[in-house]
Design a protein around this motif. Structure first.
Motif, PDB file in Angstrom:
ATOM      1  N   ILE A  95       0.846  -1.189   0.000  1.00 48.26           N
ATOM      2  CA  ILE A  95       0.000   0.000   0.000  1.00 48.26           C
ATOM      3  C   ILE A  95       0.886   1.245   0.000  1.00 48.26           C
ATOM      4  CG2 ILE A  95      -1.806   1.268   1.236  1.00 48.26           C
ATOM      5  CD1 ILE A  95      -2.507  -1.399   2.613  1.00 48.26           C
ATOM      6  N   GLY A  96       0.510   2.221  -0.779  1.00 48.82           N
ATOM      7  CA  GLY A  96       1.150   3.532  -0.741  1.00 48.82           C
ATOM      8  C   GLY A  96       0.142   4.548  -0.236  1.00 48.82           C
ATOM      9  N   ALA A  97       0.571   5.462   0.597  1.00 50.77           N
ATOM     10  CA  ALA A  97      -0.371   6.438   1.152  1.00 50.77           C
ATOM     11  C   ALA A  97       0.273   7.804   1.252  1.00 50.77           C
ATOM     12  CB  ALA A  97      -0.855   5.998   2.532  1.00 50.77           C
ATOM     13  N   SER A  98      -0.539   8.837   1.055  1.00 52.06           N
ATOM     14  CA  SER A  98      -0.061  10.196   1.320  1.00 52.06           C
ATOM     15  C   SER A  98       0.003  10.396   2.830  1.00 52.06           C
ATOM     16  CB  SER A  98      -0.967  11.226   0.642  1.00 52.06           C
ATOM     17  OG  SER A  98      -2.295  11.103   1.078  1.00 52.06           O
ATOM     18  N   THR A  99       0.552  11.522   3.253  1.00 50.73           N
ATOM     19  CA  THR A  99       0.917  11.718   4.655  1.00 50.73           C
ATOM     20  C   THR A  99      -0.236  11.528   5.633  1.00 50.73           C
ATOM     21  OG1 THR A  99       2.596  13.316   3.957  1.00 50.73           O
ATOM     22  CG2 THR A  99       1.999  13.322   6.268  1.00 50.73           C
ATOM     23  N   ILE A 100      -1.360  12.159   5.394  1.00 46.54           N
ATOM     24  CA  ILE A 100      -2.444  12.126   6.377  1.00 46.54           C
ATOM     25  C   ILE A 100      -3.028  10.725   6.540  1.00 46.54           C
ATOM     26  CG2 ILE A 100      -4.703  13.060   6.996  1.00 46.54           C
ATOM     27  CD1 ILE A 100      -2.201  14.926   7.341  1.00 46.54           C
ATOM     28  N   PRO A 101      -3.500  10.082   5.474  1.00 42.50           N
ATOM     29  CA  PRO A 101      -3.982   8.711   5.682  1.00 42.50           C
ATOM     30  C   PRO A 101      -2.881   7.756   6.129  1.00 42.50           C
ATOM     31  CG  PRO A 101      -3.968   9.258   3.337  1.00 42.50           C
ATOM     32  CD  PRO A 101      -3.721  10.527   4.084  1.00 42.50           C
ATOM     33  N   GLY A 102      -1.646   7.975   5.654  1.00 41.88           N
ATOM     34  CA  GLY A 102      -0.553   7.075   6.006  1.00 41.88           C
ATOM     35  C   GLY A 102      -0.156   7.136   7.460  1.00 41.88           C
ATOM     36  N   HIS A 103      -0.163   8.343   8.039  1.00 43.69           N
ATOM     37  CA  HIS A 103       0.262   8.516   9.424  1.00 43.69           C
ATOM     38  C   HIS A 103      -0.867   8.446  10.441  1.00 43.69           C
ATOM     39  CE1 HIS A 103       4.234  10.733   8.216  1.00 43.69           C
ATOM     40  NE2 HIS A 103       4.306   9.424   8.118  1.00 43.69           N
ATOM     41  N   GLU A 159     -13.913   7.422  -3.325  1.00 43.18           N
ATOM     42  CA  GLU A 159     -13.916   8.118  -2.039  1.00 43.18           C
ATOM     43  C   GLU A 159     -14.193   7.135  -0.911  1.00 43.18           C
ATOM     44  OE1 GLU A 159     -16.623  11.513   0.195  1.00 43.18           O
ATOM     45  OE2 GLU A 159     -16.589  11.412  -2.005  1.00 43.18           O
ATOM     46  N   PHE A 160     -13.459   7.266   0.203  1.00 43.72           N
ATOM     47  CA  PHE A 160     -13.726   6.361   1.330  1.00 43.72           C
ATOM     48  C   PHE A 160     -13.809   7.059   2.678  1.00 43.72           C
ATOM     49  CE2 PHE A 160      -9.338   6.643   2.517  1.00 43.72           C
ATOM     50  CZ  PHE A 160      -9.246   6.148   3.808  1.00 43.72           C
ATOM     51  N   SER A 161     -13.322   8.289   2.791  1.00 45.14           N
ATOM     52  CA  SER A 161     -13.375   8.985   4.068  1.00 45.14           C
ATOM     53  C   SER A 161     -13.286  10.483   3.824  1.00 45.14           C
ATOM     54  CB  SER A 161     -12.223   8.531   4.976  1.00 45.14           C
ATOM     55  OG  SER A 161     -12.352   9.064   6.285  1.00 45.14           O
ATOM     56  N   SER A 162     -13.418  11.258   4.884  1.00 40.70           N
ATOM     57  CA  SER A 162     -13.371  12.708   4.747  1.00 40.70           C
ATOM     58  C   SER A 162     -12.344  13.298   5.707  1.00 40.70           C
ATOM     59  CB  SER A 162     -14.743  13.323   5.013  1.00 40.70           C
ATOM     60  OG  SER A 162     -15.169  13.021   6.330  1.00 40.70           O
ATOM     61  N   ASP A 163     -11.976  14.540   5.446  1.00 41.56           N
ATOM     62  CA  ASP A 163     -10.965  15.224   6.247  1.00 41.56           C
ATOM     63  C   ASP A 163     -11.285  16.720   6.207  1.00 41.56           C
ATOM     64  OD1 ASP A 163      -8.650  15.791   7.698  1.00 41.56           O
ATOM     65  OD2 ASP A 163      -7.366  15.779   5.936  1.00 41.56           O
ATOM     66  N   GLU A 164     -10.795  17.452   7.182  1.00 45.29           N
ATOM     67  CA  GLU A 164     -10.913  18.904   7.187  1.00 45.29           C
ATOM     68  C   GLU A 164      -9.533  19.518   7.315  1.00 45.29           C
ATOM     69  OE1 GLU A 164     -13.051  22.570   9.661  1.00 45.29           O
ATOM     70  OE2 GLU A 164     -13.012  20.543  10.508  1.00 45.29           O
ATOM     71  N   PHE A 242      -1.754  25.597   6.632  1.00 39.31           N
ATOM     72  CA  PHE A 242      -2.973  24.796   6.591  1.00 39.31           C
ATOM     73  C   PHE A 242      -2.578  23.330   6.610  1.00 39.31           C
ATOM     74  CE2 PHE A 242      -4.224  28.791   4.637  1.00 39.31           C
ATOM     75  CZ  PHE A 242      -5.473  29.031   5.196  1.00 39.31           C
ATOM     76  N   VAL A 243      -3.140  22.578   7.541  1.00 42.28           N
ATOM     77  CA  VAL A 243      -2.864  21.144   7.619  1.00 42.28           C
ATOM     78  C   VAL A 243      -4.153  20.408   7.958  1.00 42.28           C
ATOM     79  CG1 VAL A 243      -0.469  21.477   8.376  1.00 42.28           C
ATOM     80  CG2 VAL A 243      -2.278  21.171  10.077  1.00 42.28           C
ATOM     81  N   SER A 244      -4.111  19.101   7.859  1.00 47.36           N
ATOM     82  CA  SER A 244      -5.263  18.281   8.202  1.00 47.36           C
ATOM     83  C   SER A 244      -5.578  18.382   9.695  1.00 47.36           C
ATOM     84  CB  SER A 244      -4.975  16.825   7.848  1.00 47.36           C
ATOM     85  OG  SER A 244      -5.902  15.950   8.476  1.00 47.36           O
ATOM     86  N   ARG A 245      -6.867  18.382  10.013  1.00 48.98           N
ATOM     87  CA  ARG A 245      -7.272  18.350  11.424  1.00 48.98           C
ATOM     88  C   ARG A 245      -6.737  17.102  12.111  1.00 48.98           C
ATOM     89  NH1 ARG A 245     -11.098  20.601  14.806  1.00 48.98           N
ATOM     90  NH2 ARG A 245     -11.946  21.932  13.159  1.00 48.98           N
ATOM     91  N   TRP A 246      -6.655  15.988  11.359  1.00 47.61           N
ATOM     92  CA  TRP A 246      -6.091  14.753  11.915  1.00 47.61           C
ATOM     93  C   TRP A 246      -4.701  15.009  12.498  1.00 47.61           C
ATOM     94  CZ3 TRP A 246      -8.696  10.138  12.216  1.00 47.61           C
ATOM     95  CH2 TRP A 246      -9.824   9.963  11.408  1.00 47.61           C
ATOM     96  N   ALA A 247      -3.908  15.803  11.794  1.00 52.41           N
ATOM     97  CA  ALA A 247      -2.525  16.047  12.216  1.00 52.41           C
ATOM     98  C   ALA A 247      -2.421  17.149  13.263  1.00 52.41           C
ATOM     99  CB  ALA A 247      -1.672  16.408  11.002  1.00 52.41           C
ATOM    100  N   ASP A 264     -15.442  32.356   6.615  1.00 54.67           N
ATOM    101  CA  ASP A 264     -16.011  32.434   5.272  1.00 54.67           C
ATOM    102  C   ASP A 264     -15.481  31.375   4.311  1.00 54.67           C
ATOM    103  OD1 ASP A 264     -13.477  33.526   5.293  1.00 54.67           O
ATOM    104  OD2 ASP A 264     -13.936  35.122   3.867  1.00 54.67           O
ATOM    105  N   LEU A 265     -14.710  30.420   4.823  1.00 56.88           N
ATOM    106  CA  LEU A 265     -14.163  29.393   3.931  1.00 56.88           C
ATOM    107  C   LEU A 265     -13.850  28.130   4.712  1.00 56.88           C
ATOM    108  CD1 LEU A 265     -13.251  28.841   1.004  1.00 56.88           C
ATOM    109  CD2 LEU A 265     -10.963  29.598   1.666  1.00 56.88           C
ATOM    110  N   ARG A 266     -14.445  27.029   4.297  1.00 57.91           N
ATOM    111  CA  ARG A 266     -14.195  25.739   4.930  1.00 57.91           C
ATOM    112  C   ARG A 266     -13.391  24.855   3.983  1.00 57.91           C
ATOM    113  NH1 ARG A 266     -15.238  25.205  10.466  1.00 57.91           N
ATOM    114  NH2 ARG A 266     -16.854  26.743  10.960  1.00 57.91           N
ATOM    115  N   PHE A 267     -12.375  24.227   4.530  1.00 63.28           N
ATOM    116  CA  PHE A 267     -11.496  23.380   3.727  1.00 63.28           C
ATOM    117  C   PHE A 267     -11.808  21.910   3.987  1.00 63.28           C
ATOM    118  CE2 PHE A 267      -9.272  27.349   3.968  1.00 63.28           C
ATOM    119  CZ  PHE A 267      -8.529  27.459   2.813  1.00 63.28           C
ATOM    120  N   SER A 268     -12.972  21.453   3.591  1.00 69.08           N
ATOM    121  CA  SER A 268     -13.275  20.031   3.718  1.00 69.08           C
ATOM    122  C   SER A 268     -12.811  19.313   2.444  1.00 69.08           C
ATOM    123  CB  SER A 268     -14.774  19.813   3.921  1.00 69.08           C
ATOM    124  OG  SER A 268     -15.505  20.329   2.832  1.00 69.08           O
TER     125      SER A 268
END
Length: 296
Positions: A95-103, A159-164, A242-247, A264-268
């Motif tokens: 499996i290969g993953a980008s930083t947020i899902p991977g970590h 798509e399998f999950s969401s992030d902010e 700006f980073v993922s809420r997960w991180a 005035d702007l949401r990054f979902s």
């Protein structure tokens, strides 16, 4: 032609030595020489130049080395996938993953997956979204999990999950003391960003551009290759980011940074599973795709 001849040739090319190749393959040196001679007879050209000190590939040898590695890897994958069709689900899952899902997401999922499929040998490599896509196209991994969609006819993207994505800043930054923040407050600020192939950066650039605030209207204070490096840079006072809420959540709860959202702007954003459309999927891959979709 015997596949073992190619394996011998690859070892000779890697070690630049007949004797070291023989030792690695548990063969005699005359056997290694014989394999190379048979290959050269098969192709009708010299593949290696052997001197008293080392072995160098000829131009033809360089070409063969390129293809031989791919042939051997393909045969190994074929064996693994054929074996995986036995009664039990077993074999290799890369499996290969980008930083947020991977970590932050996959470790828990993989722990649960291994409890259900203990005979599957799982490997996870973490990089950015662009590199994960490249690794999938090279067939170096079987599945990718990334933070931005892929528009390619050869890749299935689900798509399998969401992030902010949230705004983070040093504890003593002037913006911390404002009750509410809007996008115009960011203009002229020093900002720390991920590298160009990052899914997070791509989403941030798209959202800011839609709000008429292109990234170049901010002062780029630094470009970093991981989310952890961005968090550390913000904590050190280099700028906002700006980073993922997960991180961000854990670091913010520890009081090392401040995490805010813009009024005035949401990054979902969504997170995606990717795999090649035309590639035959092994049983471990099928099992993982079913598992991650059911669990999301």
């Amino acid at each position: 032609m015997n596949l073992s001849y190619l394996e011998t040739f690859v070892m000779v090319a890697k070690h630049k030595s007949f004797s070291r190749a023989a030792k690695t393959l548990s063969l005699t040196q005359p056997a290694v020489s014989k394999h190379i001679s048979l290959l050269e007879a098969h192709y009708g050209t010299k593949l290696v130049n052997r001197t008293s000190r080392r072995v160098e590939l000829t131009d033809a040898g360089i070409v063969l080395y390129h293809f031989a590695g791919r042939i051997i890897a393909t045969m190994e994958r074929a064996k693994e996938e054929i074996v995986s069709f036995s009664e039990e689900v077993k074999g290799r899952l890369s499996i290969g993953a980008s930083t947020i899902p991977g970590h932050y997401i996959l470790p828990r999922i993989l722990s649960d997956f291994k409890k259900e499929y203990p005979l599957v040998n799982v490997s996870l490599e973490v990089s950015n979204t662009g590199k994960v896509i490249n690794r999938l196209q090279e067939e170096a991994i079987q599945v990718g999990v990334i933070g931005a969609p892929v528009d390619s006819p050869e890749i299935n993207c689900t798509e399998f999950s969401s992030d902010e994505v949230v705004l983070i800043m040093p504890r003593d930054h002037p913006l911390v003391f404002r009750k509410e923040l809007v996008t115009d407050d960011l203009v002229g600020e020093k900002v720390v960003v991920r590298e160009n192939d990052s899914g997070t950066r791509r989403i941030v650039e798209e959202k800011l551009a839609a709000a008429d605030i292109p990234l170049d209207s901010l002062q780029i204070a630094g470009e970093f290759g991981s989310t952890e490096a961005v968090l550390a840079a913000v904590e050190a006072g280099l700028g906002i980011s700006f980073v993922s809420r997960w991180a961000a959540e854990k670091v913010a709860l520890e009081g090392r940074i401040v995490m805010r959202t813009l009024q005035d702007l949401r990054f979902s954003r969504s997170l995606y599973i990717i795999y090649l459309r035309d590639r035959s999927l092994s049983r471990p891959t099928h099992a993982f795709l079913s598992f991650i979709k059911l669990g999301s």
